[in-house]
Design a protein around this motif. Sequence first.
Motif, short mmCIF file in Angstrom:
data_model
loop_
_atom_site.label_atom_id
_atom_site.label_comp_id
_atom_site.label_asym_id
_atom_site.label_seq_id
_atom_site.Cartn_x
_atom_site.Cartn_y
_atom_site.Cartn_z
N ASN A 49 -19.97 26.54 5.04
CA ASN A 49 -18.88 26.63 6.02
C ASN A 49 -17.50 26.57 5.37
O ASN A 49 -16.51 26.26 6.04
CB ASN A 49 -19.03 25.51 7.05
CG ASN A 49 -20.07 25.80 8.10
OD1 ASN A 49 -19.81 26.47 9.10
ND2 ASN A 49 -21.30 25.33 7.86
N GLY A 50 -17.44 26.85 4.08
CA GLY A 50 -16.15 26.94 3.41
C GLY A 50 -15.58 25.65 2.89
O GLY A 50 -14.41 25.58 2.52
N PHE A 51 -16.40 24.59 2.84
CA PHE A 51 -15.94 23.31 2.32
C PHE A 51 -16.21 23.22 0.82
O PHE A 51 -17.19 23.78 0.32
CB PHE A 51 -16.65 22.15 3.02
CG PHE A 51 -16.12 21.84 4.39
CD1 PHE A 51 -15.20 20.83 4.58
CD2 PHE A 51 -16.55 22.57 5.49
CE1 PHE A 51 -14.71 20.53 5.84
CE2 PHE A 51 -16.07 22.29 6.76
CZ PHE A 51 -15.15 21.26 6.94
N ALA A 94 -9.26 21.13 7.03
CA ALA A 94 -10.13 20.08 7.54
C ALA A 94 -10.67 19.26 6.37
O ALA A 94 -10.65 19.70 5.22
CB ALA A 94 -11.29 20.69 8.33
N ALA A 95 -11.14 18.07 6.70
CA ALA A 95 -11.77 17.20 5.71
C ALA A 95 -12.94 16.48 6.37
O ALA A 95 -12.91 16.20 7.57
CB ALA A 95 -10.77 16.19 5.15
N VAL A 96 -13.97 16.20 5.58
CA VAL A 96 -15.17 15.55 6.11
C VAL A 96 -15.69 14.53 5.10
O VAL A 96 -15.65 14.79 3.89
CB VAL A 96 -16.29 16.59 6.38
CG1 VAL A 96 -17.60 15.88 6.75
CG2 VAL A 96 -15.89 17.53 7.50
N GLY A 103 -10.94 24.97 2.91
CA GLY A 103 -9.78 25.82 2.67
C GLY A 103 -9.06 25.49 1.39
O GLY A 103 -9.63 24.93 0.44
N ASP A 104 -7.77 25.81 1.36
CA ASP A 104 -6.92 25.62 0.19
C ASP A 104 -6.86 24.14 -0.20
O ASP A 104 -6.61 23.29 0.65
CB ASP A 104 -5.50 26.13 0.51
CG ASP A 104 -4.61 26.19 -0.71
OD1 ASP A 104 -4.79 25.38 -1.64
OD2 ASP A 104 -3.69 27.04 -0.72
N ALA A 105 -7.07 23.84 -1.47
CA ALA A 105 -7.05 22.45 -1.92
C ALA A 105 -5.71 21.79 -1.67
O ALA A 105 -5.63 20.58 -1.40
CB ALA A 105 -7.40 22.38 -3.41
N PHE A 134 -14.16 19.24 16.33
CA PHE A 134 -15.00 19.10 15.15
C PHE A 134 -14.62 20.15 14.13
O PHE A 134 -14.44 21.32 14.45
CB PHE A 134 -16.47 19.25 15.52
CG PHE A 134 -17.00 18.16 16.42
CD1 PHE A 134 -17.17 16.88 15.95
CD2 PHE A 134 -17.31 18.43 17.74
CE1 PHE A 134 -17.64 15.87 16.77
CE2 PHE A 134 -17.80 17.44 18.57
CZ PHE A 134 -17.96 16.16 18.09
N ALA A 135 -14.52 19.74 12.87
CA ALA A 135 -14.26 20.70 11.81
C ALA A 135 -15.47 21.59 11.59
O ALA A 135 -15.35 22.77 11.30
CB ALA A 135 -13.89 19.96 10.52
#
Length: 302
Positions: free
Chosen positions: A76-78, A128-130, A121-123, A4-5
């Motif tokens: 969470n950094g998204f 991760a992606a959600v 994180g970095d674009a 899980f991200a």
Amino acid sequence: MTAFAVELTLPASARQTAGQDLGMNSYALPTAPFDGVNIPSRVFEGFVTRQAWRLEGGGVTPLQLLQPLRDELKDNGFSLIFECADRKCGGFDFRFQTDVIDAPDMYVDLDDYRFAAAIQGDADAPSAAVSILISRSVASAYIQVIQISVDKSADINVAKGQEIIASTQGDGAIVSSGELGQELDVSGHVILSDLVFQTGSSNLGEGSFDSLASLAAYLRQNPTRQIALVGHTDAEGSLDGNIALSKRRATSVRLRLIEAHGVKGTQVSAQGVGFLAPVVSNLTELGRTANRRVEAVLISTK
């Protein structure tokens, strides 16, 4: 092992209805509304999970459910890269051209849903992606979360993903080489959404169809697997007539696989069920169009 991200906090009353670990896979993350043809998407490869929850009671709105989840992602950094609501997403077309877990585990009201996409994180090189899809019925609310943790150690260049316009099927499965077979193994069926039949006929149109090339490759790589091609129609006309038409169309696809792609006839059968298994209501033209289809159904048990 499930990767899980982020572990999102769902309401205490939420009951999980689906939890699917797809392993190393790909996912087309929508990045903009339906543009009239497709959904602009960014494709990632990595470890993919799909989950769905149901909350009894229809009083809470999709936006009210989305807000705390959106805030938790940011904590969470998204970074949120796309968000939309029902008709502004593209309504029917968005719903049926993005990945949605089958009913009854997930339900989507075309006039009352919310969607959000975020990356971590970095674009240019996210880790991760959600995506979050939320809707409700009269009695319940539904939440779907699809997560992908990018595997940077894999022997593939996936860090930046791939900017594409995704071509998807009515049930959300991406029509591309390799992924069709994965969808068959995981879901047991896949819609061959790029097929074109001559008007008023059961004859398959001329030209190359990517879904058939992918399906043929899957069958050649798995010579013991068997599929049934199942034709479907809309609800106009008699049941007997529609069953006959749907079977003729499935048979036309079977012959194309055998004659043009070298598939063994023993691996493919053809059936028709007419209008008995719609994917959406036949009350609209869009619905009737979606229901006119041919599906490949995996009938092997090993």
